[in-house]
Design an enzyme around this catalytic site. Sequence first.
Site, PDB file in Angstrom:
ATOM      1  CG  LEU A 100      13.212  -2.847   3.805  1.00 29.57           C
ATOM      2  CD1 LEU A 100      12.918  -1.726   4.454  1.00 29.57           C
ATOM      3  CD2 LEU A 100      14.889  -3.558   4.941  1.00 29.57           C
ATOM      4  CB  SER A 160       4.742   0.715  10.001  1.00 30.73           C
ATOM      5  OG  SER A 160       4.692   0.991   9.199  1.00 30.73           O
ATOM      6  CD1 TRP A 188       2.751  -5.311   0.833  1.00 27.95           C
ATOM      7  CD2 TRP A 188       2.245  -4.198  -1.276  1.00 27.95           C
ATOM      8  NE1 TRP A 188       1.323  -5.095   0.452  1.00 27.95           N
ATOM      9  CE2 TRP A 188       1.150  -4.378  -1.081  1.00 27.95           C
ATOM     10  CE3 TRP A 188       1.901  -3.890  -2.897  1.00 27.95           C
ATOM     11  CZ2 TRP A 188      -0.415  -4.315  -1.806  1.00 27.95           C
ATOM     12  CZ3 TRP A 188       0.753  -2.993  -3.628  1.00 27.95           C
ATOM     13  CH2 TRP A 188      -0.075  -3.773  -2.977  1.00 27.95           C
ATOM     14  CB  THR A 222       8.648  -1.530  -5.636  1.00 27.62           C
ATOM     15  OG1 THR A 222       7.431  -1.170  -4.853  1.00 27.62           O
ATOM     16  CG2 THR A 222       8.261  -0.451  -7.361  1.00 27.62           C
ATOM     17  CD  GLU A 228      11.160   3.593   0.385  1.00 27.13           C
ATOM     18  OE1 GLU A 228      11.862   3.820   1.387  1.00 27.13           O
ATOM     19  OE2 GLU A 228      11.246   2.983  -0.394  1.00 27.13           O
ATOM     20  CB  THR A 274       2.668   4.556   7.731  1.00 31.23           C
ATOM     21  OG1 THR A 274       3.140   4.490   8.832  1.00 31.23           O
ATOM     22  CG2 THR A 274       2.925   3.217   6.845  1.00 31.23           C
TER      23      THR A 274
END
Length: 379
Positions: A122, A129, A153, A155, A363, A365
């Site tokens: 995302l 955010s 980012w 993962t 996931e 903040t």
Amino acid sequence: MFKLGEDQTLVQDLVRRVAREKVAPRAQEIDRTAEYPHDMFEMLKELGLFLLPFPEEYGGANSMLSACVAVEEFGRVCYNTAYLLLVQWVPIGAILAGGTQEQKDRYLPGLAKGELRGALSLTEPQSGSDVSGIKTKARKDGGDYILDGNKIWCTNSGMADFVLVAAKTGTGDERGKINLFIVDTDTPGFNVGPKEDKMGARGVPSHSLYLENCRVPASAMLGDEETGFRVAMAALNDSRPIIGARAVGCAQGALDHAVEFIKNRHAFGQTIADFQGIKWMVADMETQTAAARLLVYQAAAALDAGVKGKELAHLAAMAKTFSTDTAMKVATDAVQLFGAAGISNEYGINRYFRDAKVLQIIEGTNQIQRNIISRSVLA
């Protein structure tokens, strides 16, 4: 009084034993080298633990609560081994919520058995955010979509067979007109950048993604152009209890290490644990961890009971916020109890401190979680 069922207790006993005997001896090395722990993945696969949250039709236990119990026990000794479960499970919610039967049949059995690895992308350089502010575009071209944009980012993308990529499908710059696309990582135009040198969560690498004229069939889209954003948000809601479980495991592990240390270190003619001020710190650490565990288990049990939408978002946000803030507080106090040894890489306690900080950010903040909670209360 919240009590685990027989199935969850069996999972807890198994994972706790495996975590202590096989995972704990590897935890420090995984963090130090920041190399993907293939041996840990194979162990999870052999134990069949990837199946825990999957529906029964795919051979799973259909229990998010069991999944959270497993993640907590692994997270107690090794954040990264627990992370291997999470990155395998995050795509499940999205595919179950918005996938066609063909998509479910193609990807879910492989995820359940550990024969496929997935990732969710995302975040972009200008939007973390603010998911609705992403710039990656998905342009319709006949029976296909062409994806262009950059992600950061992501993962597990270096190991993944496919990535769920969020992209805007509108013709203009509409906020919220977003869909998820299942992109196989060998698709031309899909490129994975170098791994990030992270402060924590080091054993499961995160990468940037570069999409340039990346062509995927229209059948790769989850849902349709009108429902895609809701599918993405539902996937995050479903995964937040697992984030909370990792935080509880992190807090409990930090407390375990601190208690062992202060009971064996002496100062001023007595053990550190005999000082009243230290006892008060330990009492707060234990109480906060227990409270976080109950919130996480409550959210997971609600998900298992079929709770969805705003009610689940409220529970999951509270569980994620409180548990990750608790992990940070407990890990900080644990480092303090170690004194100078706490800042030495010789001791694993600083690993818990670094990993806890990551949990407050990923996931969604904790500031965003507080927005979700307050919006629910004030509605």
